[in-house]
Design an enzyme around this catalytic site. Structure first.
Site, PDB file in Angstrom:
ATOM      1  N   LYS A 193       0.849  -1.205   0.000  1.00  0.00           N
ATOM      2  CA  LYS A 193       0.000   0.000   0.000  1.00  0.00           C
ATOM      3  C   LYS A 193       0.879   1.247   0.000  1.00  0.00           C
ATOM      4  O   LYS A 193       1.938   1.263   0.653  1.00  0.00           O
ATOM      5  CB  LYS A 193      -0.907  -0.037   1.230  1.00  0.00           C
ATOM      6  CG  LYS A 193      -1.977   1.049   1.274  1.00  0.00           C
ATOM      7  CD  LYS A 193      -2.899   0.850   2.483  1.00  0.00           C
ATOM      8  CE  LYS A 193      -3.973   1.926   2.583  1.00  0.00           C
ATOM      9  NZ  LYS A 193      -4.889   1.701   3.732  1.00  0.00           N
ATOM     10  N   SER A 216      -9.826   1.786   2.731  1.00  0.00           N
ATOM     11  CA  SER A 216      -8.931   2.519   1.878  1.00  0.00           C
ATOM     12  C   SER A 216      -7.882   1.674   1.154  1.00  0.00           C
ATOM     13  O   SER A 216      -7.287   2.162   0.189  1.00  0.00           O
ATOM     14  CB  SER A 216      -8.216   3.593   2.701  1.00  0.00           C
ATOM     15  OG  SER A 216      -7.386   3.008   3.676  1.00  0.00           O
ATOM     16  N   SER A 219     -10.015  -0.636   6.949  1.00  0.00           N
ATOM     17  CA  SER A 219      -9.451  -0.480   5.602  1.00  0.00           C
ATOM     18  C   SER A 219      -8.715  -1.669   5.023  1.00  0.00           C
ATOM     19  O   SER A 219      -8.355  -1.650   3.850  1.00  0.00           O
ATOM     20  CB  SER A 219      -8.518   0.722   5.568  1.00  0.00           C
ATOM     21  OG  SER A 219      -9.276   1.888   5.425  1.00  0.00           O
TER      22      SER A 219
HETATM   23  N1  GLN Z   1     -13.187   4.061   6.190  1.00  0.00           N
HETATM   24  C1  GLN Z   1     -12.628   4.506   7.425  1.00  0.00           C
HETATM   25  C2  GLN Z   1     -12.209   5.951   7.312  1.00  0.00           C
HETATM   26  O1  GLN Z   1     -12.498   6.507   6.320  1.00  0.00           O
HETATM   27  C3  GLN Z   1     -11.462   3.629   7.798  1.00  0.00           C
HETATM   28  C4  GLN Z   1     -10.246   3.960   7.069  1.00  0.00           C
HETATM   29  C5  GLN Z   1      -9.077   3.090   7.420  1.00  0.00           C
HETATM   30  O2  GLN Z   1      -9.230   2.048   8.052  1.00  0.00           O
HETATM   31  N2  GLN Z   1      -7.909   3.575   7.076  1.00  0.00           N
HETATM   32  O3  GLN Z   1     -11.614   6.504   8.166  1.00  0.00           O
END
Ligand code: GLN
Length: 450
Positions: free
Chosen positions: A55, A130, A154
């Site tokens: 990532k 994400s 995410s």
């Molecule tokens: N979707 C969640 C957010 O927008 C989690 C994001 C993540 O786990 N990095 O914060």
């Protein structure tokens, strides 16, 4: 080819594997899973090991690391993240940078400076986020396995949308050294793989103490992949009130799995948890507060892009206004607000109290049961542009964010498909430091579905 199989290849076979993957990535460019891909020759920094997708918020020395943001264009990582070092000592090497929501803020990978990543099953749908690039790469067969990061879901949510396995370790088990901080008390790096055993193997490689990371758990790591036992009989709590918030197809698929697990000898009990709206509220106050502090370092002086301006203050303002996307700005504003004097007690302190309640609730559950079972997400992958209201997007994480707030480990595995052929994910949660039970249960779940 699985990670387990790839780890048995010799140098020549690995070379072929990398070439094959490279070609496949080229042929599937429109998927947008990778934002940059290396085979080694280009930068002469990539080893010759089993190729793992990384990532774009994890540092690989000599590579760009941008968190899919405009503000970090041109920034080159000066050192390797601990996970990259650990992979190298097990014969695994980083293979390419995968797309993500900017600074890991989002649930669809639509918030990327590079543009969207498509869901490998249906190109009209999001891959989740994400870590959407990592999950799409594994789901489409463009990576043997990948690293993601999980602050509120995410790793698990995109894994469920793309039909792969995604695992978030206990907070502190895997070092965050070299991971760009979003919300430091919630962030964890973890594996995205094709099956549960591979997730255990990669988790074992990533886990372990790091003295350079003050939040790293100081204890020796006992390998879970060498002790996997899917035959263990476990007590599993199904969270009943959560099911009513899921779509019909997700609910039916979970109920079907629960029957199979019961038939396989596990004891199923039904429990309720706090309404997930408290998880969402506590999370978005905590995560934005920490993000507003963490992202203050991107000021045009120390990292990446710098805007032209006539004085220092204008330079900060222009750099940050041009560099950050809309969602990141929204979170910085919200985080700054909840931390401001006068509102701190009403929002931030309240959120920390709620976080404590959520943690206590898990503690109580784990006095009685070995694992907690929920859907990973309330729906399957949704269409691009379908969640215009940010709060609606935040609701994608109702089942995953409590796990981060409590610091416990969890895994998402593919458990079926909806009527459109989109994958459905099921989540297991274990108590802190009990990854062994988590993987044993997940392997058993995987087996009953075969
Ligand atoms: N979707 C969640 C957010 O927008 C989690 C994001 C993540 O786990 N990095 O914060």
């Amino acid at each position: 080819m699985t990670l387990k199989e790839a780890m048995k290849l010799d140098a020549d076979e690995l070379k072929n594997l990398r070439a094959e993957l490279k070609q496949k990535i080229e042929d599937n460019k429109e998927l947008g899973a990778y934002v940059e891909q290396f085979t080694g020759e280009e930068l002469n920094v990539v080893g010759e090991g089993v190729p793992i997708a990384v990532k774009d918020n994890i540092q690989v020395k000599g590579w760009s690391v941008t968190c899919a943001s405009n503000i970090l264009q041109g920034y080159i990582a000066p050192y390797d993240a601990t996970v990259i070092d650990k992979m190298a000592s097990s014969g695994l090497s980083p293979f390419g940078r995968t797309n993500m929501d900017e600074f890991a803020m989002g649930s669809s990978t639509e918030n990327s400076f590079y543009g969207k990543t498509l869901n490998p099953v249906n190109p009209n749908c999001v891959p989740g986020g994400s870590s959407g690039g990592s999950a799409a790469a594994v789901g489409a067969g463009l990576a043997i396995a990948a690293l993601g990061s999980d602050t509120g879901g995410s790793i698990r949510q995109p894994a469920s949308f793309c039909g792969c396995v995604g695992m978030k370790p206990t907070y502190g088990k895997v070092s965050r050294y070299g991971l760009t901080a979003f919300s430091s008390s919630l962030d964890q790096i973890g594996p995205i793989t094709q099956n549960v055993e591979d997730a255990a193997i990669l988790y074992d490689i990533l886990a372990g103490y790091e003295s350079k990371d003050s939040t790293s758990l100081n204890e020796s790591h006992i390998k879970v992949s060498e002790n996997l036992d899917p035959k263990r009989k476990l007590t599993i709590a199904v969270i009943e009130n959560y099911l009513s918030e899921a779509s019909e197809e997700v609910r039916v698929s979970i109920e079907n799995s629960v029957k199979l697990l019961e038939k396989a000898g596990h004891k199923i009990v039904y429990k309720n948890m706090l309404n997930s709206k408290y998880d969402i509220a506590a999370y978005y106050v905590t995560a934005t507060a920490e993000a507003s502090a963490n992202l203050s370092r991107f000021d045009g002086v120390r990292y990446g892009n710098r805007a032209e301006a006539t004085n220092l203050n204008d330079m900060y303002i222009k750099t940050r206004s041009e560099g950050f996307g809309e969602e990141v700005k929204r979170r910085i504003l919200l985080g700054t607000f909840v931390l401001s004097s006068g509102y701190y007690d009403a929002y931030y302190i309240q959120a920390q109290k709620t976080r404590n309640l959520i943690k206590e609730q898990f503690d109580e559950l784990f006095n009685e049961v070995d694992l907690v079972l929920t859907p990973t997400a309330p729906t399957t992958a949704f269409e691009f542009g379908s969640k215009k209201d940010p709060v609606e997007m935040y609701l994608s994480d109702i089942y995953t964010i409590g796990v981060n707030l409590a610091g416990v480990p969890a895994i998402s595995i593919p458990i079926g498909f909806d009527g459109k052929g989109l994958p459905i994910g099921g989540q297991l949660i274990a108590k802190a430091n009990d990854e062994q039970t988590l993987f044993d249960g997940a392997m058993s779940w995987e087996e009953v579905l075969k």
